[in-house]
Scaffold this motif. Structure first.
Motif, PDB file in Angstrom:
ATOM      1  N   LEU A   2     -22.911  99.145 -41.817  1.00 44.66           N
ATOM      2  CA  LEU A   2     -22.024  99.354 -42.882  1.00 44.66           C
ATOM      3  C   LEU A   2     -21.398  98.416 -43.109  1.00 44.66           C
ATOM      4  N   THR A  38      -8.826 110.115 -35.385  1.00 47.27           N
ATOM      5  CA  THR A  38      -9.969 111.691 -36.350  1.00 47.27           C
ATOM      6  C   THR A  38     -11.368 110.766 -36.886  1.00 47.27           C
ATOM      7  N   SER A  42     -12.280 112.113 -40.306  1.00 52.95           N
ATOM      8  CA  SER A  42     -12.428 112.306 -41.593  1.00 52.95           C
ATOM      9  C   SER A  42     -13.546 111.109 -42.074  1.00 52.95           C
ATOM     10  N   PHE A  43     -13.339 109.682 -41.679  1.00 52.08           N
ATOM     11  CA  PHE A  43     -14.279 108.622 -42.888  1.00 52.08           C
ATOM     12  C   PHE A  43     -15.251 108.747 -42.668  1.00 52.08           C
ATOM     13  N   GLU A  87     -17.143 111.927 -41.936  1.00 58.78           N
ATOM     14  CA  GLU A  87     -17.367 113.037 -42.276  1.00 58.78           C
ATOM     15  C   GLU A  87     -17.577 112.764 -43.973  1.00 58.78           C
ATOM     16  N   THR A  88     -17.286 112.079 -44.447  1.00 63.90           N
ATOM     17  CA  THR A  88     -17.159 111.771 -45.480  1.00 63.90           C
ATOM     18  C   THR A  88     -18.046 110.948 -45.995  1.00 63.90           C
ATOM     19  N   LEU A  89     -18.361 109.745 -45.377  1.00 66.58           N
ATOM     20  CA  LEU A  89     -19.397 108.649 -45.536  1.00 66.58           C
ATOM     21  C   LEU A  89     -20.947 109.486 -45.016  1.00 66.58           C
ATOM     22  N   ALA A 133     -21.498 112.776 -46.477  1.00 67.81           N
ATOM     23  CA  ALA A 133     -20.723 113.497 -47.730  1.00 67.81           C
ATOM     24  C   ALA A 133     -21.311 112.846 -49.036  1.00 67.81           C
ATOM     25  N   ILE A 134     -21.167 111.655 -48.759  1.00 66.39           N
ATOM     26  CA  ILE A 134     -22.102 110.642 -49.642  1.00 66.39           C
ATOM     27  C   ILE A 134     -23.523 109.856 -49.379  1.00 66.39           C
ATOM     28  N   GLY A 135     -23.980 109.837 -48.584  1.00 67.12           N
ATOM     29  CA  GLY A 135     -25.001 109.487 -48.328  1.00 67.12           C
ATOM     30  C   GLY A 135     -25.013 108.395 -47.556  1.00 67.12           C
ATOM     31  N   GLY A 136     -23.799 107.985 -46.683  1.00 63.28           N
ATOM     32  CA  GLY A 136     -24.132 107.474 -46.308  1.00 63.28           C
ATOM     33  C   GLY A 136     -24.667 107.284 -44.616  1.00 63.28           C
ATOM     34  N   ASP A 181     -11.836 106.730 -37.487  1.00 66.97           N
ATOM     35  CA  ASP A 181     -10.390 106.264 -38.547  1.00 66.97           C
ATOM     36  C   ASP A 181     -10.063 105.830 -37.607  1.00 66.97           C
ATOM     37  N   LEU A 184     -11.842 101.997 -36.877  1.00 72.86           N
ATOM     38  CA  LEU A 184     -11.920 101.728 -38.012  1.00 72.86           C
ATOM     39  C   LEU A 184     -11.482 100.297 -38.470  1.00 72.86           C
ATOM     40  N   VAL A 190     -12.829  97.231 -39.430  1.00 66.40           N
ATOM     41  CA  VAL A 190     -12.453  96.288 -40.846  1.00 66.40           C
ATOM     42  C   VAL A 190     -11.122  94.927 -41.336  1.00 66.40           C
TER      43      VAL A 190
END
Lengths: 303, 303
Positions: free
Chosen positions: B40, B71, B73-74, B76-78, B80-83, B91, B94, B98
């Motif tokens: 990523l 947690t 959230s990252f 889960e959302t990734l 949802a946007i195709g990652g 989280d 990460l 980063v």
């Protein structure tokens, strides 16, 4: 096709309203990217993100910015290991920045990533950046240039506003679909109620866009971001005042005078000196109904 | 100085035990970086991270990997946007990736970032990578080379193990402090109970390190990662079996035969053929007390 030019929060509210009253194929929403920046190694596009979250129903209505159902573990931990925490990135929000950065580095355009994420999140109208080339707003304060997010978020607009520039704008190419839509004869161009200095004018600064809007032959209608001399949100009023102009709906209209044919402003605000055809509507959008009403008022104004 | 060579989970348990019984200035923990990869757009160092979390008391004991109080959230959302979601990044975890990526891109060494993060998280002993140059373990399966994390995490070790290589190892320079510590005459070198193939041998493959260990004049003591022919965790036993050797404590010792002077293994396991001096201790570490006991047994063995 209705082409809506938008910055972040305020503009996104009207863009959402328009998306509720127009067939998806008849709305193209164009986001300012002058606010974009690179932070923590990530490519962040605040106005695209705000529009994406608002249009997908994922905006954080408690905070007024960012993602719904957000968590903050990343930011908390980043602080503990010495990272920069002045620009608050939620855990869910971060997924968009990481994935966008990865895809841009792999050679995709910002347009492609923006449109694909919008599609995956169920956003029906087209959402595109003003350009796939980097444009970076910088604020002049006491002879010093400050990167926009540094001035806006880190320094909370404290350094006095003496001017601004859109670095890279002179070399930026207009987003091709946007240019094609302007040339194809749109039904109207809507300038959303965003800050003219930092949200709308970066879009108009992309070479060819202002001229293409002026030449498109359709009504160009703006919605005032100012009510009774006050900005609904953000530094619009301060920027007017610090640049020597009293903030007003008319002062906003004057900045678009060369392209504006129609203007929607708050009932009671002074329309003196506005050359465009003025309509009146409540422009404060608190609820979805407010957004839809204002979108309908905009469409009614252009007939 | 005790120099401990370690991979992830198992090795980190003994490293934590050693950190509890040795003065901070007398322990240098060296992490395998053959498992590192770019994912990523982030630089991920799984063994450094596991050691960091374990030594800081931030390891996730429920999951057995990753960060405490995590947690998701990252991720889960990734999704949802195709990652890509096959490598699960929490989280909090990460934040480390980063920030490390940002600092590496800014020109810092992996050693500098690792040591600084360790210091900020209150880790007393020195924690360093085996090298600041990239080494990437790849698995050979049916004539095809597979990147390690792809094989290990995405494909869950399913492709048969026919061999491996440490890409970049031939050009990698040993971490300078590690080399200096080996040359200065350490009190001992401890090979933690990690997978020999993928955790310890990448360290020994960095040019000069195996020779410097052999020449350091101190005891070189390994702890078996195998109990009764079974690996405590991970693919160690499978890798032995698929490379044609029955998995055993002795089989591990044989891989270090040229450098090993002492060996700690489970009471009851067969020591036949082990050339090093054998000590017996329970090597399964469930509690902090287990880790401390084993660390004490290691130190007792070398006298």
């Amino acid at each position: 096709m209705i082409i809506a030019l938008s910055g972040g929060i305020g503009g996104a509210k009207l863009a959402l309203g328009l998306s509720q009253v127009l067939p998806p194929g008849e709305l193209l929403i164009v986001a300012n990217t002058g606010d974009d920046f690179e932070h923590l190694g990530l490519s962040i596009s605040p106005d695209i993100d705000t529009l994406t979250y608002a249009l997908a129903g994922l905006d954080n209505t408690e905070l007024g910015w960012g993602r719904r159902d957000e968590t903050w573990s990343f930011m908390e931990t980043l602080g503990a290991i010495g990272g920069e925490t002045w620009f608050r990135l939620g855990d869910r929000d971060l997924a968009l920045h990481v994935e966008r950065t990865r895809r841009l580095c792999a050679g995709e355009t910002l347009s492609a990533v923006t449109a694909d994420v919008a599609r995956r999140l169920g956003i029906a109208p087209r959402l595109l950046p003003m350009s796939d080339d980097p444009v970076r707003t910088r604020i002049l304060s006491d002879g010093v240039w400050i990167d926009f997010q540094d001035w806006f978020v880190r320094q909370r607009c404290a350094p006095a506003f003496h001017g601004l520039e859109f670095a890279g704008a002179a070399e930026a190419r207009p987003q091709p679909e946007l240019l094609a839509a302007l040339r194809a004869g749109p039904r109207a161009v809507v300038i959303c109620p965003s800050n003219p200095f930092i949200s709308i004018e970066p879009i108009l600064a992309v070479p060819g866009l202002r001229a293409a809007i002026a030449a498109c032959g359709a009504p160009v209608i703006a919605v005032s971001p100012i009510i009774a001399g006050q900005a609904v949100k953000g530094p619009t009023a301060t920027m007017f005042a610090q640049s020597g102009t009293a903030p007003s709906a008319a002062a906003v209209a004057a900045r678009y005078a060369d392209i504006l044919t129609h203007y929607v402003m708050e009932p009671g605000d002074d329309a003196a000196g506005i050359a465009a055809r003025v309509s009146r509507a409540p422009i404060l959008m608190r609820t979805l109904e407010d957004k839809i009403s204002l979108a309908r008022a905009v469409l009614a104004a252009i007939g």
